[in-house]
Design a protein around this motif. Structure first.
Motif, PDB file in Angstrom:
ATOM      1  N   HIS A 198     -40.458  19.376   1.052  1.00  0.00           N
ATOM      2  CA  HIS A 198     -40.363  19.396   2.520  1.00  0.00           C
ATOM      3  C   HIS A 198     -39.595  20.615   3.006  1.00  0.00           C
ATOM      4  CE1 HIS A 198     -39.860  18.013   6.629  1.00  0.00           C
ATOM      5  NE2 HIS A 198     -38.567  18.231   6.504  1.00  0.00           N
ATOM      6  N   THR A 214     -36.339  20.508  -1.731  1.00  0.00           N
ATOM      7  CA  THR A 214     -37.432  19.539  -1.742  1.00  0.00           C
ATOM      8  C   THR A 214     -38.703  20.281  -1.324  1.00  0.00           C
ATOM      9  OG1 THR A 214     -37.225  18.882   0.579  1.00  0.00           O
ATOM     10  CG2 THR A 214     -35.874  17.672  -1.030  1.00  0.00           C
ATOM     11  N   THR A 262     -40.949  14.952   1.161  1.00  0.00           N
ATOM     12  CA  THR A 262     -39.527  14.615   1.053  1.00  0.00           C
ATOM     13  C   THR A 262     -39.206  13.883  -0.237  1.00  0.00           C
ATOM     14  OG1 THR A 262     -39.967  12.638   2.386  1.00  0.00           O
ATOM     15  CG2 THR A 262     -39.054  14.543   3.542  1.00  0.00           C
TER      16      THR A 262
END
Length: 261
Positions: A102, A100, A145
């Motif tokens: 993130h 991801t 995310t």
């Protein structure tokens, strides 16, 4: 491990508040898990039942919107194979992605300008498909995310990027596509600097930008431009591409190569 629909969970991958994400397999498959199940717990003895029901309904509304978007734009949105309710959860099933945005930021992964541009442009393209399909509405919950990445052999230069979790309509009352554009600017900032950027105004230079040379200055300028949208004028995908692609074209020795996305 719990089951959801026809899918069998394998491992809990993440949990935050009422949300949990599991890896999962389809029945009869003994190989590595290929699916991810995101769940919302509807059991909370301390919460108002009406509030829980409203949030569960919004969770499934978001999943249905993502399902429709993925059918129309399979290169930009993660598919939804199943969604529904159990006595204790609302859930949806998508593919399992190894990365991801993130994770890239949290691991402080140094990326080339072309890799940063590839990710940000893919997100911009997905946002434009959302605006086109849903009468100009925004994502409403754009964050690292919610940006899923599939990169064979961990090669971000060839990565495929997918969005998930567009906010339900009820949460968009006080939000517009300008919020998505500012969130896109913040994602660009985090991919380079590894921390959130300003909410508006000037994007300060620093060693993280300067390590990328001329491309870093182009990216910083594009980040500042995205961060300060003109009233009523949301940048199109092509406008974002025009701002960002020069950074991907900067090569040592002066050669240039276009970005195919």
């Amino acid at each position: 491990m719990p089951g959801f629909g026809r899918f069998e969970t394998v491992e809990e991958l993440a949990s935050s508040g009422p949300f949990t994400v599991y890896s999962a397999r389809s029945p009869g498959d003994d190989g590595p898990p290929k699916f991810a199940i995101k769940t919302f717990s509807t059991v909370d003895e301390f919460a108002d039942p009406d509030m829980i029901e409203a949030r569960a309904s919004g969770f499934l509304e978001s999943a249905r919107a993502q399902q429709e978007l993925a059918k129309a734009n399979p290169d930009s949105w993660a598919p939804v194979y199943d969604l529904g309710r159990t006595p204790t959860h609302a859930y949806f099933v998508t593919d399992l992605y190894e990365l991801t945005a993130h994770k890239l930021i949290d691991s402080r992964r140094d990326m080339t300008p072309a890799e940063v541009v590839r990710i940000v442009l893919a997100v911009a393209r997905a946002l434009e498909s959302l605006r086109s399909a849903r009468n100009g509405r925004g994502h409403g919950d754009l964050k690292p995310t919610n940006v899923l990445i599939r990169a064979a052999d961990n090669d971000l230069a060839q990565a495929s990027v997918f969005l998930i979790d567009p906010a339900p309509e009820a949460r968009l009352v006080n939000q517009g596509t300008a919020d998505d554009q500012r969130s896109l600017a913040d994602m660009l900032h985090q991919l380079v600097v590894f921390r959130p950027g300003p909410k508006g105004g000037t994007v300060q230079g620093g060693p993280e930008w300067s390590r990328l040379g001329k491309a870093g200055e182009i990216l910083r300028g594009a980040c500042e431009w995205l961060l300060n949208p003109q009233a009523g004028a949301i940048a199109s995908y092509e406008e974002v591409r025009a701002k960002l692609e020069p950074a991907a074209q900067v090569k040592s020795g002066g050669s240039k190569k276009g970005l195919l996305i």
